[in-house]
Motif scaffolding. Structure first.
Motif, PDB file in Angstrom:
ATOM      1  N   ARG A 224       0.942  -1.158  -0.025  1.00 55.23           N
ATOM      2  CA  ARG A 224      -0.010   0.055  -0.040  1.00 55.23           C
ATOM      3  C   ARG A 224       0.675   1.187  -0.091  1.00 55.23           C
ATOM      4  O   ARG A 224       0.659   2.180  -0.711  1.00 55.23           O
ATOM      5  CB  ARG A 224      -0.963   0.198   1.039  1.00 55.23           C
ATOM      6  CG  ARG A 224      -1.998  -0.959   1.086  1.00 55.23           C
ATOM      7  CD  ARG A 224      -3.155  -0.589   2.010  1.00 55.23           C
ATOM      8  NE  ARG A 224      -2.796  -0.828   3.493  1.00 55.23           N
ATOM      9  CZ  ARG A 224      -2.878  -1.909   4.092  1.00 55.23           C
ATOM     10  NH1 ARG A 224      -3.207  -2.998   3.618  1.00 55.23           N
ATOM     11  NH2 ARG A 224      -2.205  -1.761   5.450  1.00 55.23           N
ATOM     12  N   LEU A 225       2.005   1.267   0.788  1.00 63.22           N
ATOM     13  CA  LEU A 225       2.846   2.538   0.859  1.00 63.22           C
ATOM     14  C   LEU A 225       3.489   2.592  -0.428  1.00 63.22           C
ATOM     15  O   LEU A 225       3.753   3.744  -0.927  1.00 63.22           O
ATOM     16  CB  LEU A 225       3.698   2.108   1.870  1.00 63.22           C
ATOM     17  CG  LEU A 225       2.983   2.438   3.411  1.00 63.22           C
ATOM     18  CD1 LEU A 225       4.407   1.882   4.557  1.00 63.22           C
ATOM     19  CD2 LEU A 225       2.783   3.701   3.616  1.00 63.22           C
ATOM     20  N   LYS A 227       2.244   1.863  -3.409  1.00 64.11           N
ATOM     21  CA  LYS A 227       1.341   2.525  -4.064  1.00 64.11           C
ATOM     22  C   LYS A 227       1.136   3.943  -4.198  1.00 64.11           C
ATOM     23  O   LYS A 227       0.879   4.734  -4.897  1.00 64.11           O
ATOM     24  CB  LYS A 227      -0.023   2.107  -4.048  1.00 64.11           C
ATOM     25  CG  LYS A 227      -0.014   0.217  -4.953  1.00 64.11           C
ATOM     26  CD  LYS A 227      -1.315  -0.237  -4.729  1.00 64.11           C
ATOM     27  CE  LYS A 227      -1.110  -1.606  -5.353  1.00 64.11           C
ATOM     28  NZ  LYS A 227      -0.495  -2.403  -4.821  1.00 64.11           N
ATOM     29  N   LEU A 228       1.106   4.398  -2.768  1.00 64.24           N
ATOM     30  CA  LEU A 228       0.868   5.935  -2.226  1.00 64.24           C
ATOM     31  C   LEU A 228       1.951   6.593  -2.966  1.00 64.24           C
ATOM     32  O   LEU A 228       2.004   7.850  -3.364  1.00 64.24           O
ATOM     33  CB  LEU A 228       1.060   5.894  -0.635  1.00 64.24           C
ATOM     34  CG  LEU A 228      -0.326   5.428  -0.051  1.00 64.24           C
ATOM     35  CD1 LEU A 228      -0.275   5.712   1.499  1.00 64.24           C
ATOM     36  CD2 LEU A 228      -1.689   6.370  -0.652  1.00 64.24           C
ATOM     37  N   ARG A 229       3.214   6.239  -2.819  1.00 60.39           N
ATOM     38  CA  ARG A 229       4.540   6.776  -3.551  1.00 60.39           C
ATOM     39  C   ARG A 229       4.417   6.885  -4.990  1.00 60.39           C
ATOM     40  O   ARG A 229       4.740   8.021  -5.507  1.00 60.39           O
ATOM     41  CB  ARG A 229       5.738   6.078  -3.258  1.00 60.39           C
ATOM     42  CG  ARG A 229       6.164   5.963  -1.729  1.00 60.39           C
ATOM     43  CD  ARG A 229       7.660   5.499  -1.683  1.00 60.39           C
ATOM     44  NE  ARG A 229       8.094   4.137  -2.223  1.00 60.39           N
ATOM     45  CZ  ARG A 229       8.053   2.943  -1.474  1.00 60.39           C
ATOM     46  NH1 ARG A 229       7.694   3.047  -0.100  1.00 60.39           N
ATOM     47  NH2 ARG A 229       8.277   1.985  -2.082  1.00 60.39           N
ATOM     48  N   GLN A 232       1.946   9.647  -5.553  1.00 62.38           N
ATOM     49  CA  GLN A 232       2.440  10.987  -5.366  1.00 62.38           C
ATOM     50  C   GLN A 232       3.095  11.482  -6.567  1.00 62.38           C
ATOM     51  O   GLN A 232       3.019  12.709  -6.867  1.00 62.38           O
ATOM     52  CB  GLN A 232       3.399  11.098  -4.194  1.00 62.38           C
ATOM     53  CG  GLN A 232       3.817  12.190  -3.892  1.00 62.38           C
ATOM     54  CD  GLN A 232       4.706  12.214  -2.559  1.00 62.38           C
ATOM     55  OE1 GLN A 232       5.342  11.160  -2.095  1.00 62.38           O
ATOM     56  NE2 GLN A 232       5.106  13.373  -2.063  1.00 62.38           N
TER      57      GLN A 232
END
Length: 336
Positions: A224-225, A227-229, A232
């Motif tokens: 998940r992290l 995918k967040l990067r 961004q």
């Protein structure tokens, strides 16, 4: 029909398989198998992956990999593309070679021994080799572990650390040879096969990951992290210009210093850090960074490669991307 989502995480074990069209008999000759192993070696080196096990049969190959900062999709795209193009070139044909996109399942480290046995015995189950001949069989990582095939593809020290005893290789061999037909139907192997077939609901974590609940949640959080990067980057909040300024500030350089080449100095290290973070953290293409820095694609590739070995790299990344590093899950769950 929806395709199975890809779970991407660093420092985890992947069981990966690519199936070719059965009518092509892609791996039907030894020369092509040798070519594939040669390209596998190059891909392992290029993306800093570790190989723990492998096997080849006529219509597919199976790899057990320990992942690096580079995504499993990046690794397998290179390997599968080279395989398909080479097959078409030597057979003077065009068209599809692979049956479908590669399949990957993340496996917790406590199941590594059983996974390795399953993969190394693929030729036995397919009828290409008998259990008695496996020790000298060329197309499975088993003979390499025993020292009978000088390929040096597998990270033997890492693998054999799971087979503790006065003679780790002997312990490994006895475990592999303890194969019984009913081990093909163990709970773990059944879960593995179902995951590769994608028959489970995608809401079920076992579609992608096999392990205990804490391990599964740990891996899902890392995915998940990541995918967040990428989001961004995609929404424009992280640009190459902004990343350059952050790197220059962290390395105490003047504005636009990264555009000027240096040798074995702060500017050189800053350019390596810039390209490494751009590729690994935010997934900028090598070409986009090469165009931005006005250098060649090969120069950027070298910078990324050297960036992996930078002293205090993680500390520097934490200063440049503090919100990302703070959100990263700590390695409290051992993967090996």
């Amino acid at each position: 029909m929806c395709t199975k989502p890809r779970i991407v995480a660093q420092n985890v074990i992947y069981d990966v398989t690519t199936k070719c069209l059965p009518e092509l008999n892609v791996f039907g000759n030894n020369a092509f198998r040798e070519f594939f192993l040669s390209e596998l070696r190059k891909t392992l080196q290029k993306y800093s992956y570790s190989l723990l096990g492998w096997s080849i049969v006529n219509n597919h190959f199976n790899l057990v990999l320990l992942s690096s900062h580079f995504s499993i999709s990046t690794f397998m795209h290179r390997l599968d593309t080279v395989l398909a193009k080479h097959y078409n070139r030597i057979n003077k044909r065009e068209g599809v070679v692979l049956k479908s996109r590669f399949s990957s399942v993340i496996v917790q480290g406590n199941k590594l021994k059983e996974l390795i046995r399953h993969v190394h015995l693929n030729p036995v189950r397919s009828g290409e080799c008998s259990l008695e001949r496996l020790n000298t069989y060329k197309w499975s990582g088993h003979s390499e572990i025993l020292g009978n095939k000088p390929d040096f593809l597998i990270d033997k020290d890492l693998l054999l650390s799971h087979f503790s005893g006065p003679d780790e290789i002997k312990v490994y061999e006895v475990f592999i040879k303890s194969y019984q037909k009913n081990t093909c139907n163990s709970k773990f192997i059944s879960l593995l096969r179902e995951a590769h077939k994608g028959r489970q609901s995608f809401s079920n974590a076992l579609s992608w990951i096999i392990g205990d609940s804490s391990f599964i949640q740990h891996v899902l959080k890392k995915d998940r992290l990541r995918k967040l990067r990428l989001a961004q980057h995609a929404d424009g909040s992280m640009t190459l210009q902004l990343l350059r300024k952050k790197v220059e500030e962290c390395m105490q350089l003047s504005d636009k210093d990264l555009f000027f080449q240096g040798r074995l100095d702060t500017k050189c290290r800053a350019r390596q850090l810039f390209t490494y973070i751009g590729k690994v953290v935010f997934n900028f293409s090598g070409k986009s960074m090469a165009d931005y820095l006005n250098v060649s694609n090969s120069a950027v590739s070298r910078m990324i490669w050297k960036g992996k070995s930078l002293k205090n790299r993680e500390i520097l990344i934490s200063k440049i991307c503090p919100s990302i590093i703070r959100a990263e899950p700590q390695e409290t769950v051992p993967v090996l």
